[in-house]
Write an enzyme that holds these catalytic residues in place. Structure first.
Site, mmCIF file in Angstrom:
data_model
loop_
_atom_site.group_PDB
_atom_site.id
_atom_site.type_symbol
_atom_site.label_atom_id
_atom_site.label_comp_id
_atom_site.label_asym_id
_atom_site.label_seq_id
_atom_site.Cartn_x
_atom_site.Cartn_y
_atom_site.Cartn_z
ATOM 1 N N HIS A 156 26.683 -33.725 -92.568
ATOM 2 C CA HIS A 156 27.653 -34.799 -92.331
ATOM 3 C C HIS A 156 28.965 -34.260 -91.743
ATOM 4 O O HIS A 156 29.332 -34.582 -90.614
ATOM 5 C CB HIS A 156 27.997 -35.523 -93.640
ATOM 6 C CG HIS A 156 26.848 -36.141 -94.349
ATOM 7 N ND1 HIS A 156 26.142 -37.200 -93.856
ATOM 8 C CD2 HIS A 156 26.293 -35.855 -95.560
ATOM 9 C CE1 HIS A 156 25.210 -37.554 -94.719
ATOM 10 N NE2 HIS A 156 25.278 -36.750 -95.760
HETATM 11 C C1 BDR Z 1 30.251 -37.566 -97.051
HETATM 12 O O1 BDR Z 1 30.336 -37.673 -98.478
HETATM 13 C C2 BDR Z 1 30.473 -36.411 -99.067
HETATM 14 O O2 BDR Z 1 29.589 -36.265 -100.120
HETATM 15 C C3 BDR Z 1 30.242 -35.387 -97.980
HETATM 16 O O3 BDR Z 1 31.059 -34.254 -98.166
HETATM 17 C C4 BDR Z 1 30.566 -36.123 -96.703
HETATM 18 O O4 BDR Z 1 31.926 -35.991 -96.378
HETATM 19 C C5 BDR Z 1 28.876 -38.042 -96.602
HETATM 20 O O5 BDR Z 1 28.679 -39.373 -96.980
#
Ligand code: BDR
Ligand code: CA
Length: 315
Positions: free
Chosen positions: A242
């Site tokens: 992500h």
């Molecule tokens: C986002 O949520 C967090 O758990 C991760 O670091 C990322 O920024 C993904 O949905």
């Protein structure tokens, strides 16, 4: 000239990978980190940021600690601990940092840095948007001083990963996201629609670990719990990159397909609170406020990510 970046972050396994990717990318000059609550508590995200910079010999990068809670709703850090491990850094064993955060609060630090050099610095935000929203509210000139804001967050056509409709970063502070989306800052949004197409697999981890290096082992250990979570709950052996995918907006924008739309977030308090939506049909007649990534050459990005990690591991 490299793009000068300040990163607002809640490390977090994939936040750590985004920091590694920034530091291994000559196209980027990472100038500071500001920490925020999110995946784990603010004490832990700040500790992780400092420990990581020390591990990476990047002690010159200042860390400013930010907000410990969302603006209105209660936090859901317990969920983050399931995904990122109880420390937030998976199964890594980084030594306790000797570095300390600077005295200035992250909100004031953001205001200070952006107002000192209007339209020169790019802000990346890969956690809940609490610090950014408060900077906008505290200093009316802040929004105009930000050259560009790249956000990991939201789920436009995709389902959510925090609720059936909402993505974690936005759902964790929807009111902050609402302030930021409507601030007039030029925003690039990297939502789940694209990050779920960038899956780091256990074969990728094995390939990287052919290099005998603390960096390769760190990537393996920081993603271990994360990968276990994906296998258990989402049914695939790997994890989504992500936060690292935001970096592609600078180092490989050709891999992303962008569209500009009017995008907002639901803060009505019902089942879709935290849901990000785009006005594809121009029903609201509101001008586009966000450039949103809706497709990506996922495997090409993962290859680029591994190559940069291999280069870092060989140093
Ligand atoms: C986002 O949520 C967090 O758990 C991760 O670091 C990322 O920024 C993904 O949905
Ligand atoms: Ca994050």
């Amino acid at each position: 000239m490299p793009t000068r970046i300040i990163l607002d972050t809640d490390p977090g396994a994939d936040d750590a990978l985004a920091i590694l990717l920034m530091l291994s990318s000559p196209e980027i000059q990472l100038e500071a980190l500001t920490t925020v609550h999110g995946n784990v508590t603010i004490d832990k995200t700040t500790r992780n940021a400092l420990a990581l910079l020390e591990f990476l010999n990047a002690k010159n990068i200042p860390v400013a600690q930010g907000c410990s809670l969302p603006l209105v709703k209660p936090p859901h850090q317990a969920q983050g601990e399931v995904v990122h491990g109880s420390s937030g850094m998976g199964r890594t064993n980084l030594t306790e940092p000797t570095l300390k955060p600077i005295e200035t609060h992250a909100v004031d630090y953001l205001i200070e840095r952006f107002l000192a050099e209007p339209k020169e610095l790019t802000l990346f935000a890969v956690g809940p948007l609490t610090n950014v929203a408060l900077a906008i509210r505290k200093e009316p000139k802040f929004a105009q001083a930000v050259k560009k804001l790249v956000i990991m967050g939201g789920a436009i056509r995709s389902g959510g990963n925090m609720s059936p409709l909402a993505e974690f970063n936005i759902s964790e502070d929807p009111h902050a996201a609402h302030i930021v989306f409507n601030s007039g800052i030029p925003i690039t949004l990297i939502p789940l629609d694209v990050t779920y197409k960038c899956l780091l697999t256990s074969a990728d981890i094995e390939r990287l670990n052919k290099i005998d290096s603390p960096i390769a082992r760190f990537v393996r250990d920081v993603t271990a719990d994360y990968m276990e979570f994906y296998l258990k709950y989402e049914g695939f052996a790997g994890c989504a990159l992500h936060d690292p995918l935001t970096v592609a907006a600078i180092i490989a924008p050709e891999l992303l397909t962008f569209e500009s739309h009017y995008v907002n977030v639901d803060i009505s308090g019902g089942v879709s609170t935290g849901k990000t939506y785009a006005d594809f049909m121009k029903v609201t007649k509101k001008p586009a406020n966000i450039k949103v990534a809706l497709d990506v050459k996922g495997r090409e990005f993962v290859e680029l990510f591994i190559e940069r990690m291999e280069n870092l591991a060989k140093q």
